[in-house]
Design a protein around this motif. Structure first.
Motif, PDB file in Angstrom:
ATOM      1  N   SER A 107    -115.394 -15.038  -8.538  1.00  0.00           N
ATOM      2  CA  SER A 107    -114.377 -15.571  -7.764  1.00  0.00           C
ATOM      3  C   SER A 107    -113.160 -16.291  -8.750  1.00  0.00           C
ATOM      4  N   ALA A 108    -113.697 -16.970  -9.979  1.00  0.00           N
ATOM      5  CA  ALA A 108    -112.630 -17.317 -11.129  1.00  0.00           C
ATOM      6  C   ALA A 108    -111.919 -16.199 -11.351  1.00  0.00           C
ATOM      7  N   LEU A 109    -112.271 -15.185 -11.621  1.00  0.00           N
ATOM      8  CA  LEU A 109    -111.674 -14.108 -12.347  1.00  0.00           C
ATOM      9  C   LEU A 109    -110.697 -13.473 -11.252  1.00  0.00           C
ATOM     10  N   ILE A 110    -111.049 -13.436 -10.145  1.00  0.00           N
ATOM     11  CA  ILE A 110    -110.401 -13.095  -8.904  1.00  0.00           C
ATOM     12  C   ILE A 110    -109.182 -14.038  -8.544  1.00  0.00           C
ATOM     13  N   MET A 111    -109.337 -15.276  -8.908  1.00  0.00           N
ATOM     14  CA  MET A 111    -108.221 -16.313  -8.885  1.00  0.00           C
ATOM     15  C   MET A 111    -107.389 -16.151  -9.759  1.00  0.00           C
ATOM     16  N   LEU A 112    -107.913 -15.877 -11.229  1.00  0.00           N
ATOM     17  CA  LEU A 112    -106.891 -15.484 -12.297  1.00  0.00           C
ATOM     18  C   LEU A 112    -106.126 -14.505 -12.063  1.00  0.00           C
ATOM     19  N   PHE A 113    -106.670 -13.286 -11.302  1.00  0.00           N
ATOM     20  CA  PHE A 113    -105.874 -12.106 -11.139  1.00  0.00           C
ATOM     21  C   PHE A 113    -104.692 -12.346 -10.277  1.00  0.00           C
TER      22      PHE A 113
END
Lengths: 540, 207
Positions: free
Chosen positions: A216-222
């Protein structure tokens, strides 16, 4: 022209390559994991040599600072996500179904899917080097450095690669847990499970609960980077500390994902080469579960200096998690005590794990103390600590497992002399590289810098560390040579070359498809010992 | 368990003589789905964590710079969506109870209605998006709102695809009272998606 209505079945011929690409056999997939992880290990090792070469002397010699940033970022990311975590999953894939007497994993096709996402994710990440620079904000990917303004497409590829690798881990964890809960042989109760299986179980719980948060963190970063989101960039109302929280919520438990299976492998090896049962089996199991549970409440000790962390709580929990780890140390030392020690190569690497991981635990406890951590944060002390845990711990444990199970995987023993040369070179090189970093950290050398002042007095220790780094690289040559000659001409291993305790040694080397024709009776956590000696030797 | 799902697990393979997987209790596919849902819960926990972090550090909430942010004023469209999705959970469960009695027609009916309701939810959400008056890039409010509801919507879409497969297989008569693990697993996933929406609706529109 067909003369029969029914065409006789053509015997299926599959080329070797086709067989490996399409296999759903847990043993083949396990070997694929191991080989793939070792390839990425060597790539990430080359990146580390680049870092060490640059740091050997003050001033910029080989790499401009922005290239240097890519080197250490990709070194960290690849070592953690494409080497240590998957290679341990690879050993678990190979060994766990065998140790519990199962014909395969619970979901063989999902198992193959888990594997094939790894090379894909890795290749995506590495393509960053050809798109104007790979990710360069450190493996921790802190914002705002990871935002669009400061980093290019490499960071997007980094994030997508990590999402793929994370999904691979999650599906693997689902598979391991279902396999362990549902596919154990008759008589193999939970408290008769081999220790490795227990550590894989707890590791899988950690992966299952922590990895999705990182996803979820990586998706938010993306979303921040590509769709104009405002999660992490303070300039647009986001919260940079939020990234650190969701990142470390995964990445601290990830440390236990990287070390628990290595502990499990060492706990298989020490008893075999001490000719004794593991001391305190149940204590070990509860310590493993304890590390798993406490592992979720220590993440913010990476963030003491941010000023937005409740320091006493996270400091206390961090000290607490040293307790179950200490219990395990006692387990191992008491297992060795008065054993008939046999110093084969797997045992040497297991002892290397024991001693180096102990240092990694002790130097970590320093940073658990908040005032000390404020001084040590982001210095080379931290680099020394994490390498004593992940290299001294996980990598030594991994090589112990490799030398231990190679005969089972291939049917041939590795050469002992070359193995010992590998161990000595790696042990010396490792300490030469990472011990001086303690001193450098205390002298105040910050991590992630390409250059330092000649007047700082750091030159000699850095040169020493660089010499150590190249010694580690050299130690890989006897290892690779050993693998190559042993695959071809190694001594045949037989079913059970080590007189071991667990079920994988009850079948042939390498095991046939579906592993077993029949299973011995299981009355303890050491069914093969019982088979050899009757119940007389059973301590239980 | 049908011919298709044989290959999916070792549970009923020819080597089952050695497979001690018939331990009674929960079946492998259902356990696998429960574990997968656990990971999905943690995924949404990450997104919710981000939402509450942003919300706690923003005064006032919702931000006053865009009147459309005030979702509390008019939660009715979303409330209808909630009713649709919660109803679909019940119809899905009716399908499960039917196939447990070996009532294949009841299964088809239950899954078909669930699928229609799921698609209705997605269309309704698309309509709701078009009426909101703000987008993903509109401050932290827009970003968190569309990320949370968007990922939930993606999960509903995944669920409808799973339901479509189940409906196709149910029409082909592949399920019986004894062998319908895929239906049980899909329904667990559908209930999970439903619960996430209830949490989302309560958080975004009411709390």
């Amino acid at each position: 022209m067909a003369t029969t209505a029914l065409h006789p079945a053509v015997p299926a011929y599959r080329s070797g390559l086709y067989e490996w690409i399409t296999t759903t056999d847990h043993k083949k997939i396990g070997i694929l994991y191991v080989v793939n992880s070792l390839l990425f290990f060597f790539l990430a090792g080359l990146l580390a040599l680049g870092v060490r070469a640059e740091l050997a002397q003050p001033k910029i010699q080989f790499f401009a600072p922005d290239v240097y940033n890519q080197l250490f970022t990709m070194h960290g990311t690849v070592m953690i996500f494409l080497f240590i975590i998957p290679i341990l999953a690879g050993f678990a894939n190979y060994v766990v179904p065998l140790q519990i007497g199962a014909p395969d994993m619970a979901f063989p096709r999902i198992n193959a899917l888990s594997f094939w996402m790894l090379p894909l994710g890795g290749i995506l990440m590495f393509t960053g080097f050809f798109t104007g620079g790979a990710a360069a904000e450190g493996w921790t990917g802190y914002s705002p450095l990871a935002q669009r303004a400061y980093s290019g497409t490499g960071t997007d590829l980094w994030a997508v690669g990590l999402i793929l690798i994370g999904t691979s881990s999650i599906l693997g964890a689902v598979n391991f847990l279902t396999t362990i809960f549902k596919m154990r042989a008759p008589g193999l109760t939970m408290f008769r499970l081999p220790i490795l299986v227990w550590t894989v179980l707890v590791t899988s719980v950690l992966v299952l609960m922590a990895t999705p948060v990182f996803t979820s963190a990586l998706i938010m970063l993306f979303i921040d980077r590509n769709y104009g989101g405002h999660f992490f960039d303070p300039a647009t109302g986001g919260n940079a500390i939020l990234w650190q929280n969701v990142f470390w919520f995964y990445s601290h438990p990830a440390v236990y994902v990287m070390v628990l299976p290595a502990m499990g492998m060492v706990s298989e090896i020490l008893p075999v080469f001490s000719r004794k049962p593991l001391f305190g089996y149940k204590a070990f199991v509860f310590a493993t579960a304890g590390i798993g549970a406490l592992g979720f409440s220590v993440w913010a000790h990476h963030m003491f200096t941010t000023g937005s962390v409740f320091l006493p709580f996270f400091s206390l929990m961090t000290f607490l998690i040293a307790v179950p780890t200490g219990v395990k140390m006692f387990n191992w030392v008491a297992t060795l005590f008065r054993g008939q020690l046999i110093f084969s190569t797997p045992m040497l690497f297991a002892l290397g794990f024991l001693t180096m991981f102990l240092i990694g635990g002790i130097n970590g406890a320093f940073s658990a103390a908040v005032p000390v951590d404020f001084a040590l944060h982001d210095t080379y002390w931290v680099v020394a600590h994490l390498h004593y845990v992940l290299f001294g711990g996980s990598v030594f444990g991994m090589f112990a497992g490799l030398y231990y199970w190679f005969p089972k995987m291939t049917g041939r023993l590795l050469d002992e002399t070359l193995g010992k040369i590998h161990f000595v070179l790696m042990f010396v090189g490792f300490n030469l590289t990472f011990f001086p970093m303690h001193m450098l950290g205390l002298m105040g050398m910050p991590r992630r810098v390409a250059d330092y002042s000649a007047a700082a007095g750091w030159s000699e220790l850095n040169l020493l560390a660089t010499i150590g780094g190249f010694t580690i690289a050299t130690s890989m040559l006897p290892f690779l040579w050993n693998v190559m000659i042993s695959l071809r001409n190694g001594e045949p291993a037989g079913d059970d070359p080590w007189e071991a305790n667990t079920l994988e040694w009850a079948t042939s080397s390498p095991p046939p498809p579906y592993n077993f024709d029949h299973l011995p009776e299981i009355r303890s956590e050491r069914p093969l010992f019982d088979l050899r000696h009757g119940r007389a030797g059973n301590h239980a | 368990m049908t011919a298709d799902s044989h290959a999916l697990t070792t549970e009923h393979s020819l080597v089952a003589g050695l497979a001690h997987d018939q331990r009674g209790g929960i079946s492998n596919p259902v356990l696998g789905m429960l574990l997968f849902i656990t990971s999905e819960v943690m995924f949404f926990a990450g997104l919710f964590g981000a939402y509450f972090t942003v919300r706690a550090s923003t005064r006032p909430w919702p931000p006053a710079d865009n009147p459309h942010f005030n979702l509390h004023e008019d939660p009715w469209k979303a409330a209808i969506l909630t009713v649709i999705l919660v109803t679909s959970s019940f119809t899905c469960q009716l399908g499960i109870w039917a196939i447990r009695r070996d009532d294949r027609r009841g299964l088809v009916r239950g899954i078909a209605v669930t699928l229609v309701l799921g698609i209705a939810f997605l269309l309704g959400q698309a309509y709701d998006y078009s009426q909101l008056g703000f987008g993903l890039t509109d401050g932290t409010f827009g970003t968190t709102f569309f990320t949370l509801t968007g990922f939930h919507g993606a999960h509903v879409l995944g669920g409808t695809i799973m339901l479509s497969v189940i409906l196709y297989r149910a029409l082909a008569g592949q399920f019986t009272a004894r062998h319908h693990d895929a239906v049980e697993a899909t329904s667990l996933y559908w209930h999970f998606v439903d619960v996430v929406w209830v949490a989302l609706f309560s958080t975004l529109y009411i709390l």
